[in-house]
Design a protein around this motif. Structure first.
Motif, PDB file in Angstrom:
ATOM      1  N   GLU A  53       0.835  -1.209   0.000  1.00  0.00           N
ATOM      2  CA  GLU A  53       0.000   0.000   0.000  1.00  0.00           C
ATOM      3  C   GLU A  53       0.865   1.253   0.000  1.00  0.00           C
ATOM      4  O   GLU A  53       0.576   2.222  -0.710  1.00  0.00           O
ATOM      5  CB  GLU A  53      -0.931   0.013   1.218  1.00  0.00           C
ATOM      6  CG  GLU A  53      -1.829   1.234   1.250  1.00  0.00           C
ATOM      7  CD  GLU A  53      -2.721   1.280   2.485  1.00  0.00           C
ATOM      8  OE1 GLU A  53      -2.949   2.390   3.003  1.00  0.00           O
ATOM      9  OE2 GLU A  53      -3.173   0.206   2.933  1.00  0.00           O
ATOM     10  N   ASN A 105       0.904   3.953  -3.137  1.00  0.00           N
ATOM     11  CA  ASN A 105       0.374   5.291  -2.896  1.00  0.00           C
ATOM     12  C   ASN A 105       1.422   6.383  -2.745  1.00  0.00           C
ATOM     13  O   ASN A 105       1.070   7.571  -2.769  1.00  0.00           O
ATOM     14  CB  ASN A 105      -0.527   5.271  -1.651  1.00  0.00           C
ATOM     15  CG  ASN A 105      -1.823   4.534  -1.898  1.00  0.00           C
ATOM     16  OD1 ASN A 105      -2.579   4.867  -2.808  1.00  0.00           O
ATOM     17  ND2 ASN A 105      -2.091   3.509  -1.095  1.00  0.00           N
ATOM     18  N   ILE A 117      -2.678   4.055 -11.797  1.00  0.00           N
ATOM     19  CA  ILE A 117      -2.604   3.911 -10.342  1.00  0.00           C
ATOM     20  C   ILE A 117      -2.495   5.273  -9.672  1.00  0.00           C
ATOM     21  O   ILE A 117      -3.206   5.570  -8.695  1.00  0.00           O
ATOM     22  CB  ILE A 117      -1.407   3.016  -9.963  1.00  0.00           C
ATOM     23  CG1 ILE A 117      -1.692   1.554 -10.344  1.00  0.00           C
ATOM     24  CG2 ILE A 117      -1.110   3.116  -8.460  1.00  0.00           C
ATOM     25  CD1 ILE A 117      -0.504   0.632 -10.160  1.00  0.00           C
ATOM     26  N   SER A 126      -5.674   7.130  -9.552  1.00  0.00           N
ATOM     27  CA  SER A 126      -6.727   6.498  -8.740  1.00  0.00           C
ATOM     28  C   SER A 126      -6.420   6.521  -7.250  1.00  0.00           C
ATOM     29  O   SER A 126      -7.186   5.974  -6.454  1.00  0.00           O
ATOM     30  CB  SER A 126      -6.925   5.047  -9.190  1.00  0.00           C
ATOM     31  OG  SER A 126      -7.260   4.978 -10.557  1.00  0.00           O
ATOM     32  N   ARG A 127      -5.310   7.109  -6.857  1.00  0.00           N
ATOM     33  CA  ARG A 127      -4.962   7.153  -5.435  1.00  0.00           C
ATOM     34  C   ARG A 127      -5.992   7.903  -4.609  1.00  0.00           C
ATOM     35  O   ARG A 127      -6.579   8.849  -5.092  1.00  0.00           O
ATOM     36  CB  ARG A 127      -3.583   7.817  -5.280  1.00  0.00           C
ATOM     37  CG  ARG A 127      -2.422   6.943  -5.734  1.00  0.00           C
ATOM     38  CD  ARG A 127      -1.144   7.761  -5.736  1.00  0.00           C
ATOM     39  NE  ARG A 127       0.035   6.924  -6.015  1.00  0.00           N
ATOM     40  CZ  ARG A 127       1.241   7.398  -6.259  1.00  0.00           C
ATOM     41  NH1 ARG A 127       1.451   8.712  -6.274  1.00  0.00           N
ATOM     42  NH2 ARG A 127       2.253   6.586  -6.498  1.00  0.00           N
ATOM     43  N   ILE A 145      -5.280   4.011  -3.042  1.00  0.00           N
ATOM     44  CA  ILE A 145      -5.721   2.626  -3.280  1.00  0.00           C
ATOM     45  C   ILE A 145      -5.375   1.823  -2.037  1.00  0.00           C
ATOM     46  O   ILE A 145      -4.210   1.758  -1.634  1.00  0.00           O
ATOM     47  CB  ILE A 145      -5.037   2.043  -4.524  1.00  0.00           C
ATOM     48  CG1 ILE A 145      -5.388   2.868  -5.764  1.00  0.00           C
ATOM     49  CG2 ILE A 145      -5.436   0.585  -4.720  1.00  0.00           C
ATOM     50  CD1 ILE A 145      -4.651   2.440  -7.020  1.00  0.00           C
ATOM     51  N   ARG A 146      -6.385   1.219  -1.427  1.00  0.00           N
ATOM     52  CA  ARG A 146      -6.184   0.547  -0.143  1.00  0.00           C
ATOM     53  C   ARG A 146      -6.346  -0.964  -0.204  1.00  0.00           C
ATOM     54  O   ARG A 146      -5.917  -1.657   0.724  1.00  0.00           O
ATOM     55  CB  ARG A 146      -7.178   1.095   0.906  1.00  0.00           C
ATOM     56  CG  ARG A 146      -7.188   2.601   1.054  1.00  0.00           C
ATOM     57  CD  ARG A 146      -5.880   3.132   1.583  1.00  0.00           C
ATOM     58  NE  ARG A 146      -5.936   4.567   1.854  1.00  0.00           N
ATOM     59  CZ  ARG A 146      -4.867   5.332   2.011  1.00  0.00           C
ATOM     60  NH1 ARG A 146      -3.661   4.807   1.941  1.00  0.00           N
ATOM     61  NH2 ARG A 146      -4.997   6.622   2.231  1.00  0.00           N
ATOM     62  N   SER A 147      -6.959  -1.498  -1.237  1.00  0.00           N
ATOM     63  CA  SER A 147      -7.285  -2.928  -1.242  1.00  0.00           C
ATOM     64  C   SER A 147      -6.784  -3.607  -2.511  1.00  0.00           C
ATOM     65  O   SER A 147      -6.543  -2.964  -3.541  1.00  0.00           O
ATOM     66  CB  SER A 147      -8.795  -3.129  -1.118  1.00  0.00           C
ATOM     67  OG  SER A 147      -9.441  -2.770  -2.324  1.00  0.00           O
ATOM     68  N   HIS A 198      -9.386  -3.195  -5.397  1.00  0.00           N
ATOM     69  CA  HIS A 198      -9.344  -1.865  -6.019  1.00  0.00           C
ATOM     70  C   HIS A 198      -8.158  -1.767  -6.971  1.00  0.00           C
ATOM     71  O   HIS A 198      -8.293  -1.301  -8.108  1.00  0.00           O
ATOM     72  CB  HIS A 198      -9.261  -0.788  -4.933  1.00  0.00           C
ATOM     73  CG  HIS A 198      -9.365   0.608  -5.463  1.00  0.00           C
ATOM     74  ND1 HIS A 198      -9.135   1.726  -4.673  1.00  0.00           N
ATOM     75  CD2 HIS A 198      -9.642   1.086  -6.713  1.00  0.00           C
ATOM     76  CE1 HIS A 198      -9.279   2.815  -5.417  1.00  0.00           C
ATOM     77  NE2 HIS A 198      -9.583   2.448  -6.661  1.00  0.00           N
ATOM     78  N   LEU A 199      -6.995  -2.232  -6.522  1.00  0.00           N
ATOM     79  CA  LEU A 199      -5.809  -2.178  -7.372  1.00  0.00           C
ATOM     80  C   LEU A 199      -6.004  -3.032  -8.625  1.00  0.00           C
ATOM     81  O   LEU A 199      -5.666  -2.601  -9.736  1.00  0.00           O
ATOM     82  CB  LEU A 199      -4.588  -2.656  -6.601  1.00  0.00           C
ATOM     83  CG  LEU A 199      -3.274  -2.679  -7.391  1.00  0.00           C
ATOM     84  CD1 LEU A 199      -2.922  -1.295  -7.914  1.00  0.00           C
ATOM     85  CD2 LEU A 199      -2.137  -3.232  -6.533  1.00  0.00           C
ATOM     86  N   VAL A 206      -8.245  -1.220 -11.103  1.00  0.00           N
ATOM     87  CA  VAL A 206      -7.554  -0.101 -11.755  1.00  0.00           C
ATOM     88  C   VAL A 206      -6.644  -0.616 -12.865  1.00  0.00           C
ATOM     89  O   VAL A 206      -6.627  -0.085 -13.982  1.00  0.00           O
ATOM     90  CB  VAL A 206      -6.735   0.701 -10.713  1.00  0.00           C
ATOM     91  CG1 VAL A 206      -5.810   1.699 -11.402  1.00  0.00           C
ATOM     92  CG2 VAL A 206      -7.669   1.430  -9.749  1.00  0.00           C
TER      93      VAL A 206
END
Length: 319
Positions: free
Chosen positions: A161, A165, A192, A195-196, A198-200, A203-204, A207
């Protein structure tokens, strides 16, 4: 990691199949090349759930010593149950079981505390284990949603993570290209960053899938996020650095006639092993290469265990 439009077996190690059944990859081949000597001292540098270690221990007998290393404390607990706590009920019997030493450390640190020429054999099964893959909370797989962690050692500093990020776009693209061999790395890194945060894992993966849709049958064979997930995992855990350190230490810690066996799961690892053995055999004259070509799993093993399809075994002997 399965086949098809999900995750590929690249980078999967420490056995395969479901964790409950845990069948080590290339087990017979690894043990044969290791040529275990009764009463010897052997290192399983990636003990995982203890599958390879158990077969080594059976052959060592009471005079022997097996040293098992792993970054993952959860894996070490499982290995302890298999190799230490439960061995008295095995067919081998308690009276003919070797000394077992389990250490929470990376195999890259193997040279730090091992005296020269004291090891009869060294085995390393590189990659992520079924135990790690099956736990969504560890963040290694996008088969189930979980936090972006990917640390083999939960006590280590950086998570996936943080990488996703906080690296700038160019650095992130370089990581994805270098460690994932992903040709669409710049496009993925750009998506990426946009889309920040990104926690999961889900989700990644979403993307990446939107940014790098497969254009041909070869790309459709694997999930678009596979190589990026591989790259992040390798980067977070410094896997290639550790592998290089292991191979550098091997000639020093092995006795003459001692063997090193490495099972790798993607081309980056296999190239490092191949080059180290070749250089050690031709330039430095301290290795005799036992595998001119990498040993791969039989069709029967591949059918039984899809993760074995990408496994490559190389072996060398200290001279």
């Amino acid at each position: 990691m399965g086949e098809g439009f999900t995750e590929t077996p690249q980078g999967v190690g420490h056995g395969g199949g479901r964790e409950a059944s845990h069948v080590p990859v290339l087990l017979k081949e690894a043990i044969d090349f290791l040529n275990v000597r009764r009463g010897g001292t052997y290192i399983d540098a990636t003990v995982g759930l203890g599958g390879h270690s158990y077969e080594i221990a059976k052959r060592l007998g009471a005079p022997g010593h097996l040293i098992g290393l792993d970054k993952d404390p959860a894996a070490l607990e499982r290995a302890k149950e298999k190799l230490v706590v439960s061995h008295s009920s095995s067919v081998v019997g308690e009276t003919d079981w070797p000394k077992i030493s389990l250490r929470h450390q990376s195999f890259g640190e193997i040279a730090n505390d091992q005296p020269p020429a004291t090891i009869d054999g060294l085995l390393a099964d590189i990659g992520v284990s079924s135990l790690q893959l099956s736990d969504a909370a560890r963040g290694f797989s996008f088969q189930a949603d979980g936090p972006l962690d990917m640390r083999m050692d939960p006590h280590s500093e950086h998570t996936a993570e943080q990488v996703v990020n906080h690296l700038d776009e160019r650095e992130l693209a370089d990581v994805i290209y270098e460690f994932g061999e992903e040709r669409r790395s710049r496009r993925i890194a750009r998506a990426i960053v946009r889309s920040r945060p990104i926690r999961s894992t889900a989700h990644l993966a979403d993307v990446i899938s939107a940014a790098a849709r497969p254009m041909n049958s070869e790309q459709r064979r694997i999930h678009p996020a596979t190589r990026t997930f591989q790259a992040l995992r390798i980067f977070v855990n410094r896997e290639l650095d550790d592998l290089r350190a292991l191979l550098e230490a091997a000639p020093r810690i092995l006795k003459p006639g001692g063997r090193v066996v490495v099972i790798s799961f993607h081309s980056l690892e296999d190239r490092i092993v191949k080059d180290a053995f070749r250089e050690g055999g031709i330039k430095d004259k301290y290795f005799r290469v036992l595998t001119k070509k990498p040993v791969t799993a039989s069709k029967e093993e591949q059918d039984r265990n899809p993760r074995a399809r990408s496994a490559k075994l190389r072996a060398a002997e200290r001279v």
